[in-house]
Every structure is written in structure tokens, then in C-alpha cells.
Design an enzyme around this catalytic site. Structure first.
Site, PDB file in Angstrom:
ATOM      1  N   SER A  61      68.314  48.144  89.655  1.00 16.37           N
ATOM      2  CA  SER A  61      67.688  46.963  90.140  1.00 16.37           C
ATOM      3  C   SER A  61      68.362  46.341  91.417  1.00 16.37           C
ATOM      4  O   SER A  61      69.510  46.381  91.403  1.00 16.37           O
ATOM      5  CB  SER A  61      67.353  45.908  89.075  1.00 16.37           C
ATOM      6  OG  SER A  61      66.824  44.748  89.884  1.00 16.37           O
ATOM      7  N   LYS A  62      67.640  46.239  92.530  1.00 14.35           N
ATOM      8  CA  LYS A  62      68.176  45.549  93.708  1.00 14.35           C
ATOM      9  C   LYS A  62      68.116  44.043  93.568  1.00 14.35           C
ATOM     10  O   LYS A  62      68.390  43.483  94.464  1.00 14.35           O
ATOM     11  CB  LYS A  62      67.499  45.965  94.962  1.00 14.35           C
ATOM     12  CG  LYS A  62      67.645  47.612  95.045  1.00 14.35           C
ATOM     13  CD  LYS A  62      69.009  48.134  95.296  1.00 14.35           C
ATOM     14  CE  LYS A  62      68.561  49.569  95.831  1.00 14.35           C
ATOM     15  NZ  LYS A  62      69.761  50.220  95.510  1.00 14.35           N
ATOM     16  N   SER A  63      67.503  43.456  92.549  1.00 10.13           N
ATOM     17  CA  SER A  63      67.255  41.927  92.538  1.00 10.13           C
ATOM     18  C   SER A  63      68.725  41.121  92.827  1.00 10.13           C
ATOM     19  O   SER A  63      68.769  40.400  93.656  1.00 10.13           O
ATOM     20  CB  SER A  63      66.729  41.931  91.257  1.00 10.13           C
ATOM     21  OG  SER A  63      65.224  41.878  91.226  1.00 10.13           O
ATOM     22  N   THR A  98      61.406  42.712  84.405  1.00  6.66           N
ATOM     23  CA  THR A  98      60.752  44.142  84.921  1.00  6.66           C
ATOM     24  C   THR A  98      60.447  44.837  83.581  1.00  6.66           C
ATOM     25  O   THR A  98      60.568  44.471  82.505  1.00  6.66           O
ATOM     26  CB  THR A  98      61.568  44.820  85.966  1.00  6.66           C
ATOM     27  OG1 THR A  98      60.881  45.846  86.270  1.00  6.66           O
ATOM     28  CG2 THR A  98      63.087  45.441  85.262  1.00  6.66           C
ATOM     29  N   LYS A 116      57.487  42.931  80.671  1.00  2.00           N
ATOM     30  CA  LYS A 116      56.630  41.931  81.380  1.00  2.00           C
ATOM     31  C   LYS A 116      55.642  41.342  80.495  1.00  2.00           C
ATOM     32  O   LYS A 116      55.311  39.979  80.408  1.00  2.00           O
ATOM     33  CB  LYS A 116      55.958  42.707  82.523  1.00  2.00           C
ATOM     34  CG  LYS A 116      56.840  42.936  83.520  1.00  2.00           C
ATOM     35  CD  LYS A 116      55.965  43.447  84.918  1.00  2.00           C
ATOM     36  CE  LYS A 116      57.055  43.780  86.210  1.00  2.00           C
ATOM     37  NZ  LYS A 116      57.132  42.630  86.934  1.00  2.00           N
TER      38      LYS A 116
END
Length: 79
Positions: free
Chosen positions: A14-16, A61, A65
């Protein structure tokens, strides 16, 4: 320092956290944004524990969800 997170499984990709921490730095906000590996059995308990410990917000994610949606107290439409 405000605590934020993204839950998922898998989550290492994840880049969040990188995106949100960069935005926080640019806007001079003091936050910590982490990745949390969600557990298939304990997901709801993990989310509750996050907020009980003072968490301010989280993203969810796959594959959680639908389960996160079911936990919501308030739902709103987006445009």
C-alpha cells in the site's frame, strides 16, 4: 500526534501511508499513518481497538471493504 491507518490483507504494497505522510508534511500536520495487516477472523475487533486507542481515521482495502461498510454507523452518498 494523530493516528491514522490503512487496513488490508495483503497490505505491505500500500502506498497510502507514503501519500498521506507526504501530504501531512506539506500541510504541516502532525500525524502518523501506518499499515495494519487485517486478520480474517479478528478484523472488526482490530478496527474497534484502533479507535479505542485514539485512532482518528482509517482506510480499508481488500478483502475487508464489505465488512467495514457493515460496521459504519453513518453512511453518506458521494458524487
Amino acid at each position: 500526534m494523530d493516528q491514522y491507518a490503512v487496513f488490508g490483507n495483503p497490505i505491505a504494497h500500500s502506498k497510502s501511508p507514503d501519500i498521506h505522510m507526504h501530504f501531512a508534511k506539506e500541510t504541516q500536520q502532525d500525524i502518523n499513518y501506518t499499515r495494519i495487516l487485517g486478520d480474517d477472523i479478528e478484523f472488526e475487533n482490530q478496527v474497534r481497538a484502533f479507535f479505542e486507542k485514539g485512532g482518528k481515521g482509517l482506510n480499508v482495502t481488500s478483502p475487508f471493504k464489505d465488512r467495514a461498510f457493515a460496521m459504519c454507523d453513518v453512511l453518506s452518498l458521494t458524487s
